[in-house]
Write a protein that holds these residues in place. Sequence first.
Motif, mmCIF file in Angstrom:
data_model
loop_
_atom_site.group_PDB
_atom_site.id
_atom_site.type_symbol
_atom_site.label_atom_id
_atom_site.label_comp_id
_atom_site.label_asym_id
_atom_site.label_seq_id
_atom_site.Cartn_x
_atom_site.Cartn_y
_atom_site.Cartn_z
ATOM 1 N N VAL A 134 0.817 -1.179 0.024
ATOM 2 C CA VAL A 134 -0.005 -0.094 0.012
ATOM 3 C C VAL A 134 0.802 1.216 -0.023
ATOM 4 N N ASP A 135 0.936 1.774 -1.088
ATOM 5 C CA ASP A 135 1.946 3.158 -1.362
ATOM 6 C C ASP A 135 1.313 4.343 -0.355
ATOM 7 N N CYS A 136 1.764 4.835 0.204
ATOM 8 C CA CYS A 136 1.436 5.968 1.495
ATOM 9 C C CYS A 136 1.234 7.454 1.158
ATOM 10 N N GLY A 137 1.539 7.842 -0.201
ATOM 11 C CA GLY A 137 1.489 9.086 -0.329
ATOM 12 C C GLY A 137 2.092 9.475 -1.608
ATOM 13 N N PRO A 138 1.854 10.914 -1.916
ATOM 14 C CA PRO A 138 2.429 11.365 -3.235
ATOM 15 C C PRO A 138 3.868 11.510 -3.281
ATOM 16 N N TYR A 139 4.433 11.562 -4.188
ATOM 17 C CA TYR A 139 5.915 12.099 -4.567
ATOM 18 C C TYR A 139 6.615 12.264 -5.971
ATOM 19 N N ASN A 140 7.276 13.049 -6.082
ATOM 20 C CA ASN A 140 7.689 13.387 -7.468
ATOM 21 C C ASN A 140 8.734 11.964 -7.929
ATOM 22 N N VAL A 141 8.563 11.898 -9.215
ATOM 23 C CA VAL A 141 9.330 10.706 -9.601
ATOM 24 C C VAL A 141 10.533 11.316 -10.817
ATOM 25 N N GLY A 142 11.502 11.567 -10.278
ATOM 26 C CA GLY A 142 12.654 12.275 -11.138
ATOM 27 C C GLY A 142 12.406 13.500 -11.583
ATOM 28 N N ASP A 143 13.237 13.689 -12.534
ATOM 29 C CA ASP A 143 12.987 14.782 -13.250
ATOM 30 C C ASP A 143 11.985 14.940 -13.952
ATOM 31 N N GLY A 144 11.305 16.412 -14.575
ATOM 32 C CA GLY A 144 10.404 16.357 -15.516
ATOM 33 C C GLY A 144 8.965 16.744 -14.678
ATOM 34 N N ASN A 145 7.863 16.004 -15.539
ATOM 35 C CA ASN A 145 6.676 16.224 -14.919
ATOM 36 C C ASN A 145 5.742 15.082 -14.357
ATOM 37 N N ARG A 146 6.461 14.187 -14.176
ATOM 38 C CA ARG A 146 5.862 12.804 -13.431
ATOM 39 C C ARG A 146 5.889 12.685 -12.108
ATOM 40 N N PHE A 171 3.202 -1.220 4.140
ATOM 41 C CA PHE A 171 3.127 0.314 3.798
ATOM 42 C C PHE A 171 4.472 0.873 3.360
ATOM 43 N N GLU A 172 4.208 1.349 1.891
ATOM 44 C CA GLU A 172 5.493 2.052 1.498
ATOM 45 C C GLU A 172 5.590 3.286 1.534
ATOM 46 N N VAL A 173 6.689 3.765 2.335
ATOM 47 C CA VAL A 173 6.838 5.059 2.812
ATOM 48 C C VAL A 173 7.885 5.776 1.916
ATOM 49 N N PHE A 174 7.716 6.562 1.083
ATOM 50 C CA PHE A 174 8.501 7.365 0.342
ATOM 51 C C PHE A 174 8.940 8.769 0.771
ATOM 52 N N ASP A 175 8.265 9.175 2.052
ATOM 53 C CA ASP A 175 8.663 10.411 2.347
ATOM 54 C C ASP A 175 8.074 10.496 3.920
ATOM 55 N N THR A 176 8.584 11.504 4.530
ATOM 56 C CA THR A 176 8.503 11.406 6.080
ATOM 57 C C THR A 176 6.867 11.717 6.092
ATOM 58 N N VAL A 191 -5.098 -0.471 11.450
ATOM 59 C CA VAL A 191 -3.872 -1.225 11.022
ATOM 60 C C VAL A 191 -3.643 -2.207 12.182
ATOM 61 N N ASP A 192 -3.628 -3.617 11.759
ATOM 62 C CA ASP A 192 -3.301 -4.586 12.778
ATOM 63 C C ASP A 192 -1.831 -4.514 12.989
ATOM 64 N N ASP A 193 -1.633 -5.158 14.532
ATOM 65 C CA ASP A 193 -0.316 -5.233 14.832
ATOM 66 C C ASP A 193 0.266 -6.602 14.500
ATOM 67 N N PRO A 194 1.683 -6.537 14.207
ATOM 68 C CA PRO A 194 2.456 -5.414 13.861
ATOM 69 C C PRO A 194 2.284 -4.513 12.579
ATOM 70 N N MET A 195 2.404 -3.458 12.566
ATOM 71 C CA MET A 195 2.552 -2.465 11.368
ATOM 72 C C MET A 195 3.612 -3.013 10.628
ATOM 73 N N MET A 196 3.636 -3.344 9.185
ATOM 74 C CA MET A 196 4.751 -3.528 8.501
ATOM 75 C C MET A 196 4.893 -2.398 7.356
ATOM 76 N N VAL A 197 6.259 -1.835 7.587
ATOM 77 C CA VAL A 197 6.561 -0.724 6.827
ATOM 78 C C VAL A 197 7.618 -0.716 6.211
ATOM 79 N N GLN A 198 7.893 -0.566 4.968
ATOM 80 C CA GLN A 198 8.929 -0.474 3.919
ATOM 81 C C GLN A 198 9.428 1.128 3.632
ATOM 82 N N LEU A 199 10.698 1.553 4.256
ATOM 83 C CA LEU A 199 11.112 2.861 3.954
ATOM 84 C C LEU A 199 12.013 2.891 2.685
ATOM 85 N N CYS A 200 11.368 3.619 1.774
ATOM 86 C CA CYS A 200 11.842 3.561 0.392
ATOM 87 C C CYS A 200 12.692 4.632 0.333
ATOM 88 N N ALA A 201 14.141 4.648 0.097
ATOM 89 C CA ALA A 201 14.912 5.673 0.209
ATOM 90 C C ALA A 201 15.633 5.837 -1.166
#
Length: 301
Positions: A134-146, A171-176, A191-201
């Motif tokens: 489950v992707d958790c929010g918006p983010y820009n993807v590289g240069d340009g308008n994507r 939960f895919e976390v791409f920003d704070t 969210v059921d315990d334990p929450m599963m988080v992927q910090l995508c850097a």
Amino acid sequence: MRNEVIITCAVTGDDSKVTKSPYCAVTPTEIAQSAIEAAKAGAAIVHIHVRDPETRAYSMETKYYRETVKTIRESGVDVIVNLTAGVGGYVYVSNDGELLGPEHGTDFVSQETRMRHVIELVNEGRYAPEICTVDCGPYNVGDGNRTYLSTPDYVRQGTRLCRELGVKPEFEVFDTGHLWLCQKMIAEGLVDDPMMVQLCASIPYAMPANVGLLASLVSTLPASAQFASFGIGRLQMPMVAQSVMLGGHVRVGLEDNLYLSKGVYGSNAQLVSKARTIIEAMGAKIASPERARDLLKIKRR
């Protein structure tokens, strides 16, 4: 530092860049075989995207997921299957403020459509995943308008669907701010315990692969949360060490990095083996699929 580490292998991803690797799996059989080899090398979880065998482009067709999961399950190799549900959020705009259509790369759809293959496989009662993203929010993807869009209500809907389907959300976390939303959903009882988080850097221009930032995010996680983190390209293996040092699990694979060393392409199994070497050199051990199920509180499918 974490003493028992789950390795996730992200097998192929949805980016066209991965197709330049001689190890890029395209057909369901190839993707399944690459996942099986990664599992034999030490991956407890395989994160699966599928591709159209003819065009080699990413696909969300249930039939390709079904065939891939079927092949993995019937191989006799035990591994946890994690299916992406993040495709369907890309939006392209023009410099004049025009929302560009599918012919320009926009693929934006509803959260339910993003999860259609998961819903269908669970309803069929066979070859359902144990985890989906489950992707958790918006983010820009590289240069340009994507950009990538996932609104708070989309994330909530995805979380509710996972609970209804009996599939663990990663939960895919791409920003704070995405982690802030995760914490809000915990307070809302979603969210059921334990929450599963992927910090995508290190995805331009989302969250940088900065160990100080990573440590700050980890410090805000609930004590019971199970988290992993990853970096892309040459930062993949350094992030393995950083994640383990901070008490987390790890993710490697061709979705995020094509190279075993500078200029040398690597397979998924080779990348998993390299991560395993780092983990064990640090004095930790890798978790088996069964142990990973116990840590994440998921049942075998």
